[in-house]
Every structure is written in structure tokens, then in C-alpha cells.
Write a protein that holds these residues in place. Structure first.
Motif, mmCIF file in Angstrom:
data_model
loop_
_atom_site.group_PDB
_atom_site.id
_atom_site.type_symbol
_atom_site.label_atom_id
_atom_site.label_comp_id
_atom_site.label_asym_id
_atom_site.label_seq_id
_atom_site.Cartn_x
_atom_site.Cartn_y
_atom_site.Cartn_z
ATOM 1 N N UNK A 624 0.776 -1.160 -0.317
ATOM 2 C CA UNK A 624 0.109 -0.580 -0.184
ATOM 3 C C UNK A 624 0.972 0.891 -0.010
ATOM 4 N N UNK A 625 0.657 1.782 -1.091
ATOM 5 C CA UNK A 625 0.895 3.047 -0.819
ATOM 6 C C UNK A 625 1.241 4.271 0.867
ATOM 7 N N UNK A 626 0.396 3.964 0.848
ATOM 8 C CA UNK A 626 0.146 4.404 2.831
ATOM 9 C C UNK A 626 1.316 3.922 3.584
ATOM 10 N N UNK A 627 1.647 3.081 3.491
ATOM 11 C CA UNK A 627 2.844 1.596 4.480
ATOM 12 C C UNK A 627 3.964 2.887 3.880
ATOM 13 N N UNK A 628 4.166 3.065 2.382
ATOM 14 C CA UNK A 628 5.778 3.238 1.727
ATOM 15 C C UNK A 628 5.637 5.009 2.263
ATOM 16 N N UNK A 629 4.786 5.952 2.267
ATOM 17 C CA UNK A 629 4.183 6.634 2.526
ATOM 18 C C UNK A 629 4.950 7.504 4.120
ATOM 19 N N UNK A 630 4.342 6.612 5.063
ATOM 20 C CA UNK A 630 4.206 6.386 6.424
ATOM 21 C C UNK A 630 5.797 6.259 6.695
ATOM 22 N N UNK A 631 6.907 5.258 6.358
ATOM 23 C CA UNK A 631 7.732 5.260 6.287
ATOM 24 C C UNK A 631 9.082 5.529 6.056
ATOM 25 N N UNK A 632 8.675 6.817 4.804
ATOM 26 C CA UNK A 632 9.231 7.407 3.929
ATOM 27 C C UNK A 632 9.068 8.961 4.915
ATOM 28 N N UNK A 633 8.347 8.997 5.114
ATOM 29 C CA UNK A 633 7.520 10.759 6.262
ATOM 30 C C UNK A 633 8.677 10.308 6.940
ATOM 31 N N UNK A 634 8.583 8.991 7.979
ATOM 32 C CA UNK A 634 9.569 9.158 8.987
ATOM 33 C C UNK A 634 11.061 9.079 8.854
ATOM 34 N N UNK A 635 11.310 8.049 8.145
ATOM 35 C CA UNK A 635 12.321 8.589 7.782
ATOM 36 C C UNK A 635 13.327 10.091 8.016
ATOM 37 N N UNK A 636 12.199 10.650 6.860
ATOM 38 C CA UNK A 636 12.484 12.522 6.299
ATOM 39 C C UNK A 636 12.007 13.218 8.147
ATOM 40 N N UNK A 637 12.070 12.933 8.659
ATOM 41 C CA UNK A 637 11.868 13.147 9.938
ATOM 42 C C UNK A 637 10.446 13.905 10.259
ATOM 43 N N UNK A 638 9.739 13.331 8.877
ATOM 44 C CA UNK A 638 8.087 14.212 9.391
ATOM 45 C C UNK A 638 7.172 14.326 10.785
ATOM 46 N N UNK A 639 6.902 15.538 11.148
ATOM 47 C CA UNK A 639 6.185 15.138 12.732
ATOM 48 C C UNK A 639 5.003 14.350 12.478
ATOM 49 N N UNK A 640 4.541 13.093 13.344
ATOM 50 C CA UNK A 640 3.468 12.252 12.831
ATOM 51 C C UNK A 640 2.464 13.048 12.424
ATOM 52 N N UNK A 641 2.263 13.934 13.221
ATOM 53 C CA UNK A 641 0.847 14.824 13.244
ATOM 54 C C UNK A 641 1.602 15.216 11.981
ATOM 55 N N UNK A 642 1.655 15.823 11.721
ATOM 56 C CA UNK A 642 1.680 16.444 9.965
ATOM 57 C C UNK A 642 1.355 14.912 8.818
ATOM 58 N N UNK A 643 1.952 13.845 8.960
ATOM 59 C CA UNK A 643 1.778 13.380 8.496
ATOM 60 C C UNK A 643 -0.088 12.752 8.592
ATOM 61 N N UNK A 644 0.087 12.968 9.365
ATOM 62 C CA UNK A 644 -1.387 12.208 9.601
ATOM 63 C C UNK A 644 -2.421 13.262 8.879
ATOM 64 N N UNK A 645 -1.846 14.441 9.052
ATOM 65 C CA UNK A 645 -2.721 15.555 8.003
ATOM 66 C C UNK A 645 -2.860 16.013 7.193
#
Length: 729
Positions: A624-645
Motif C-alpha cells: 500500500x502506498x500509505x505504508x510506503x509514504x509513512x515509512x519515507x516520511x518518518x525517515x525524513x523526520x516529518x512530525x507524525x501529526x503532519x503526516x496524519x494531516x
């Protein structure tokens, strides 16, 4: 007649290479050649197409064949051209043609070179086509898939209802209407709409002796299907699903489990869809997973099974789709999965449609429920639905081969008939069942029947029981369902006779099915414990404790209990098999799996255990694109609330996704976010709790221990993710 017979047989041999006609084919062709209107009711595989193809070849002029599917037209035109060795003999007229091709078709028709012209009903209504056909020499009109005319048919198409006036405009010629499925009601509708009530009717029996019918509870469907396919390796089959999404998912699951399967649905691009269909016809793959868009006119004689993942909307759809099995007279298994929840889903789809359409749809669904839940011979039920009677049970369906418990039904049927008569034959089966069982719903109250002595007079049994009695009385022709009046029950002459002189009647208990569809992926630990090998489960727990001690981490970090229970059911003996267990991803299997599979293999060998390996269903890796997006965003240290938004998600839903990623063995570093939202001292306390005190990963236990005043659920979940990621992965 004999001379005619030998002449027609010679033509059959000459044009199609067959020595003899099937069933009513010859009589139908004779009737059409005498310019009579003809109605043909013939099951799938009975040879309907020949009934208009041969007479078209034997006369001057062009036969107009009205057909609903472009793919079906192309197949038939190609077949006719190959029989005749001449491309002008057959054409189709539809939206897929360019201007040059269209001109050629018209020239061939007007020059009397074309014997068969296939037209979509939409093309027939176009002004330029009407003007062109007025000039043609038309032999007759053949209306294929004629059930599309009736709102009671399983594939109603409004444009089919405009055929008659257009035929009148172009110029009247004999009409032959053909269908593979029509109840008496649908047949009358077709004839009335086409103005051919006086037509000669040719009905073939709906009985297909080689088809086996079975209904199974909708429980662990993927497992059941994969086991069935492994037991029938190399055989061709079709699996029908109601949604495109389910088609895609199931096809991929089958491929992952080593089955040659492809998907087919209307949402795919035409090239892929046609390619997949051709691979199935050419036997490059064994199984096609499809929506009902697949199969109309697919002439593959050796389809050995048709599986319905979802129960269809009507018995006509079901009969037509199962009719694609065993067209060569060989084996044909028809298996459908049923849960009442599917019926409720279908009812929801109908909301918002016109009331009359909802009434019709609900009645058709009631027939499906009756068929699925009844303990009576499946074939008797199907034939009864199509207005045909089978006196003896078929002996080749699940209900005949595994008979349900029977009971004496004389008194119950008498009670039903008396009740129907007492309320003036003005109510449906559901109403009568509730009245007898004493269920005071709003309808019963509005007729004041809750104050009647009939109310609750059969209160020893529930409404479901009384519904079953009514269903079986209908099959025995003691009652009649008035379709015109939305299913009101009336007593037949046979029923009146029965009331005067009741006789012994054997009735069947009905099947019990789950209300809910139960999925393969839902692992309930209690269910798993019940069938897990207790000795092996104990040994796996000991091993886990030993490894945990060595690594100085809590045992639940290595594998949680549901994972061990799954191992004690399926006995995985390789890392690949271990990855199919609940909560065991690739990372975990590689990190901790070696010792576990070695222990299980040794245990299996020493105890000579037969492993149920065919029942271990490999699930599709979630790309799922969502999982890939989450992993990549966390690798880039994007805050979790921003990822959710960014994904329009609630924080809780995002945390669930992150937990699933970490629990299956992927390491994620969310420390950068935790440092922003949880103070350092709290972080240490929660981490220490999971490392030293916790007996399991439970959130509730952690909150109890640490104190709900001090810590929020989110604090603990974030720290638990960090702990698992660092310790387990």
C-alpha cells in the motif's frame, strides 16, 4: 418432415460440421424458416446461437442480431467468418467501428452479401442506422439475451425496451427472442414487450445433470478456495466476486499461493481485460477471478468449476453464471459462499432507487436467501423457480449427498394454509411467519393483527422456522407466490385439497449460516488456542522465554501469543512459511525465526505429524502506498501529526498503521517526534516498564500500572512503538 429433416441436417453438417441437432434446435429453425415469431428458452450451453445462425445462412437477405455485448458480437462474427470462409458473411455494427469500416458494413448489407448483422441496442436507435436498415432486405430479428427486456430479469437494460417500436419503424419481420434464464414472469414480460404473445415457445429443460451445486458458510473463504484449487490443480474455473476491489485482491492472493490466476472486470483497460480473457481461453492460466462482466458468450466448454465468492443478486444471475461450468457435459462444480451479511449489503445498495425497483430487488434477494438456507434438493429449488418440476431429488447436490434432518410437517402446513386463508391471501411470507411466531413489528401493528387470535399461535417456533415451512410448501406447489403483487401468498388447488384431506409430508431442517462474513485474516486468539497443539505451544513458549533471557528482553517482544498459537496450528518448518503466521513479518522471521522453525521441524518429525500446509494461506505483501509514504516520511523526520494531516487521517488511525509496520518487523525511528511531545522522564518510565515489568504488550495494563492521571494513551502507544522497534527489530 423426414425430407425436410434430412435437408436441414445436411445443411447443419455443411455449414457447422455437426451431425445432429441438439434438443429443440431443429424445430426452432423450422418454425423460423416458416416466418413465425419464436421464443426460445434454452440453458447456457444448449446451442442458442445456432437457432438463428443456420436459418440466416439458408435465406436471402440479412438477419439482424441484437446483442448487448461488443466482445460477444466480435466472437460470434469471427466464428461465422471462419465457418463460411468469407468476411462479408457476418458483420457487427457498434461504436467500435471507424467511418471506413462502417461504410463497408453498409455496402455489404445493401449488396446482399451479409447474412448476419450484429447490432448493439444503442446502435439500433441511431437515426442514421434506422435509415440504412430501412433499405436493407431483412430476413428476421434475433434478440439475444432477451431477459434484458424485463425489469424482473437479472440484467435489465432500459434500451432493450425500445427494440419493438424501432423494429416497427424499420419494417416488421419475424422475431426470434432467446434467453438462457427466464422465470414464467420474465418470459411473459419479454413476449408482451416485443408484441409476440402469439409466438411459438420452445422451452428446453433447465436440468443440467452434470452440474453439482453446493452452498458453503462464508468462513475463511480464501483458505477454502485455495484448498479447493490445490485439490483441482490444472482445471479451468471462474471465481465471481461482486466488487472490482475484491476481484483484484483475490486474484493476487491466489497468485501468491502458486495458482495461475488473473483478474477481469469492467474497470480494467480494454487491452488488459481482453488479454486476460484470451489467456484463460488459451489455457495459459487456470483461473479467472471476475465480476459478472465476464462470461457472457464465452464459449469455453471445459470450465470445471464456478465459485461465487459473494452470493449474487438473483437466482437467475446465479443459474446463468453457474451454467458456464461443464458445457461439454463433463464435470462442473458450482460452489457459492453465503453469509446473511452479504444480503444486507445488497439491500443497502438498493436504497435510494425507485420504490418499485426496490420491491423487485428485495423479492429477488428473498429467493436467493431461500435457496441458500433451505435443506431441500438444490436442483428441485432452481427448477421450481424457473417453472419446471423435478419429482425426485437430483442426488448430485450438497443437500442430497448430506441430507439435513427431517421432520413430519403435516400439521405445520395445515396451520400455514389456514392462516393465509384467514387473512384473505393478502400478505407475504415474512409477514405470515412473524404473525405466527408472535413478532409484533410495525406492519403487524398497523393491520391490528397483534390483537388477532392468530398472533403467536405458532409461538413454539420462531419466524425463521415458519419461513422454512412456507418455502417448502411453495416447492410442493401447495402455495403460490403472486409475483405480480410483490410476493403475496395464495393457496393453490393442490393446497385446498391438502387442507380437506391432509397427508404426511416430510420436511427438512434448514442450514444454520453465520450472520457475518468471517475473514481469513481475522485471528482470534481464543479460537486459535482451541485448535492449537498444546504440547507444541508449551515448547514454543519455553523457547521464547529462553531466547528472551539470553537477549535480556521481555518474551512478548520476540513473538506475541497469537503468533505462537498460529505456529502450533500450522507447524511452519521454513522461514518462508513462518512469515505467514499472525503478526510475523519478514524482519521478525529473519531475526528470531531460525530456532523456532528448527524446534517445530524436529517436533513434527518425531511425532509423525501430518502438517496442514495446504491450509496456510500466504497473504499478499501489503504494498500500500500509505505504508510506503509513512515509512519515507518518518525517515525524513516529518512530525507524525503532519503526516496524519497530509493523509486526512486521525492520529489514532496513523498510530495503528505505524504499529502494524513495526510489529511485522520493520524498524522505525520515531524518537524525534516523541522528544517533542513526551518529556524525558516519562519516556524513561514507560520504557523501563515495558523492559522490566510488563508481562505482555497490553495498553490497559500499562495505563493501570503507570497511572492514567500521569500518562495519556497516546504517550504509552508512542513509547511502545519505540520500544518494539528498538528491541524486537
Amino acid at each position: 418432415m423426414n425430407e425436410k429433416h434430412s435437408k436441414l441436417s445436411a445443411e447443419l453438417k455443411k455449414h457447422f460440421g455437426f451431425d445432429t441437432f441438439k434438443g429443440n434446435q431443429e424445430a426452432i429453425i423450422e418454425n423460423l424458416l416458416q416466418n413465425n415469431d419464436t421464443f426460445v428458452l434454452m440453458p447456457t450451453g444448449g446451442g442458442k446461437s445456432l437457432c438463428y445462425q443456420l436459418p440466416a445462412l439458408l435465406q436471402e437477405g440479412t438477419a439482424i442480431v441484437i446483442s448487448p455485448l461488443i466482445a460477444l458480437m466480435k466472437n460470434q462474427v469471427d466464428a461465422m467468418r471462419s465457418y463460411a470462409g468469407d468476411d462479408s458473411i457476418a458483420h457487427f455494427l457498434n461504436s467500435s467501428l471507424n467511418k471506413t469500416e462502417m461504410t463497408r458494413v453498409r455496402e455489404d448489407v445493401l449488396n446482399n452479401k451479409t447474412r448476419l448483422l450484429y447490432v448493439a441496442p444503442e446502435s439500433l436507435t441511431k437515426e442514421e442506422n434506422i435509415l440504412f436498415l430501412k433499405k436493407a432486405n431483412i430476413q428476421f430479428y434475433a434478440i439475444d439475451e432477451a431477459h434484458c427486456i424485463s425489469e424482473w430479469g437479472h440484467d435489465f437494460r432500459p434500451e432493450y425496451r425500445r427494440i419493438r417500436p424501432i423494429v416497427e419503424t424499420i419494417g416488421r419481420a419475424p422475431i426470434i427472442a432467446l434467453t438462457a434464464t427466464a422465470t414464467p414472469k420474465v418470459q411473459h414480460d419479454i413476449q408482451k414487450n416485443l408484441g409476440m404473445l402469439e409466438a411459438n415457445v420452445y422451452k428446453s429443460s433447465f436440468r443440467r445433470h452434470n452440474l453439482y451445486y453446493e452452498i458453503r458458510p462464508k468462513k475463511n473463504v480464501n483458505k477454502q478456495i485455495i484448498k479447493f484449487l490445490k485439490d483441482n490443480q490444472g482445471k479451468s474455473g471462474i471465481i465471481y466476486c461482486l466488487s472490482r476491489k475484491k476481484v483484484e485482491e483475490l486474484a493476487e492472493t491466489l497468485r501468491v499461493n502458486g495458482i495461475k490466476a488473473l483478474a477481469y472486470h469492467a474497470g480494467m483497460d480494454a487491452a488488459t481485460r481482453t488479454g486476460n480473457q484470451d489467456k484463460f481461453l488459451m489455457e495459459e492460466i487456470d483461473v479467472i477471478v471476475a465480476t459478472i462482466a465476464f462470461g457472457m458468450g464465452i464459449d469455453k466448454p471445459d470450465v470445471r468449476f464456478v465459485i461465487h465468492y459473494d452470493i449474487p443478486k438473483s437466482l437467475e444471475s446465479y443459474y446463468q453464471e453457474t451454467g458456464r461450468a461443464g458445457r461439454d457435459g463433463g464435470e462442473g462444480k458450482c460452489i457459492a459462499f453465503y453469509a446473511y451479511k452479504d444480503i444486507q449489503k445488497l439491500e443497502k445498495f438498493m436504497q435510494g432507487k425507485p420504490v418499485a425497483e426496490q420491491e423487485i430487488g428485495n423479492q429477488l434477494l428473498n429467493e436467493v436467501v431461500t435457496y441458500a438456507e433451505s435443506g431441500v434438493c438444490r436442483v428441485q429449488q432452481l427448477l421450481n423457480y424457473f417453472g419446471e418440476t423435478l419429482e425426485e431429488p437430483c442426488g448430485n447436490c450438497d443437500n442430497c449427498l448430506n441430507p439435513k434432518e427431517t421432520f413430519e410437517g403435516k400439521d405445520y402446513i395445515v396451520q400455514i394454509i389456514e392462516t393465509i386463508k384467514a387473512i384473505k391471501e393478502s400478505f407475504k411470507a415474512d409477514y405470515i411467519s412473524k404473525l405466527l411466531a408472535g413478532v409484533a413489528d410495525s406492519a403487524i401493528k398497523s393491520y391490528k393483527h397483534h390483537k388477532s387470535p392468530l398472533f403467536g399461535s405458532g409461538g413454539d417456533h420462531d419466524a425463521r422456522f415458519w419461513n422454512a415451512i412456507i418455502r417448502q410448501a411453495l416447492i410442493k406447489k401447495l402455495l403460490r407466490k403472486n409475483i405480480e403483487n410483490y410476493g403475496l401468498l395464495t393457496v393453490t388447488e393442490k393446497g385446498e385439497e391438502f387442507l380437506k384431506n391432509p397427508y404426511a409430508v416430510t420436511l427438512y431442517k434448514e442450514h444454520e449460516f453465520p450472520d457475518d462474513e468471517q475473514d481469513d485474516d481475522v485471528h482470534s486468539s481464543s479460537a486459535n488456542t482451541a485448535s492449537a497443539d498444546p504440547v507444541l505451544f508449551g515448547m514454543l513458549k519455553d523457547l521464547r522465554k529462553k531466547i528472551a533471557k539470553r537477549k535480556e528482553i521481555p518474551p512478548f517482544v520476540i513473538f506475541q501469543d497469537p503468533s505462537l498459537q498460529d505456529m502450533a496450528i500450522h507447524y511452519p518448518i521454513s522461514i518462508e512459511e513462518l512469515q505467514n503466521m499472525t503478526g510475523v513479518g519478514q524482519g521478525k522471521a529473519k531475526r528470531y525465526g531460525k530456532d523456532f522453525v528448527e524446534l517445530i521441524k524436529k517436533y513434527v518429525d518425531e511425532n509423525e505429524i501430518e502438517r496442514p500446509e495446504d491450509m496456510v494461506v500466504k497473504s499478499v505483501v501489503n504494498k500500500s502506498g500509505l505504508k510506503v509514504y509513512i515509512i519515507q516520511s518518518i525517515d525524513r523526520k516529518i512530525p507524525l501529526d503532519d503526516i496524519a494531516a497530509a493523509k486526512g487521517m486521525e492520529m489514532e488511525d496513523l498510530l495503528k498503521e505505524v504499529e502494524a509496520i513495526v510489529y511485522s518487523g520493520t524498524r522505525l525511528n520515531i524518537g524525534y517526534y516523541i522528544d517533542q511531545v513526551v518529556d524525558e522522564e516519562k519516556q524513561d518510565d514507560v520504557y523501563a516498564y515495558f523492559l522490566e515489568e510488563a508481562e505482555n504488550e497490553s495498553l490497559e495494563n500499562a495505563l493501570d500500572e503507570l497511572g492514567e492521571e500521569e500518562y495519556t494513551e497516546e504517550d504509552i502507544r508512542l513509547m511502545r512503538i519505540k520500544f518494539f522497534s528498538e528491541m524486537a527489530n
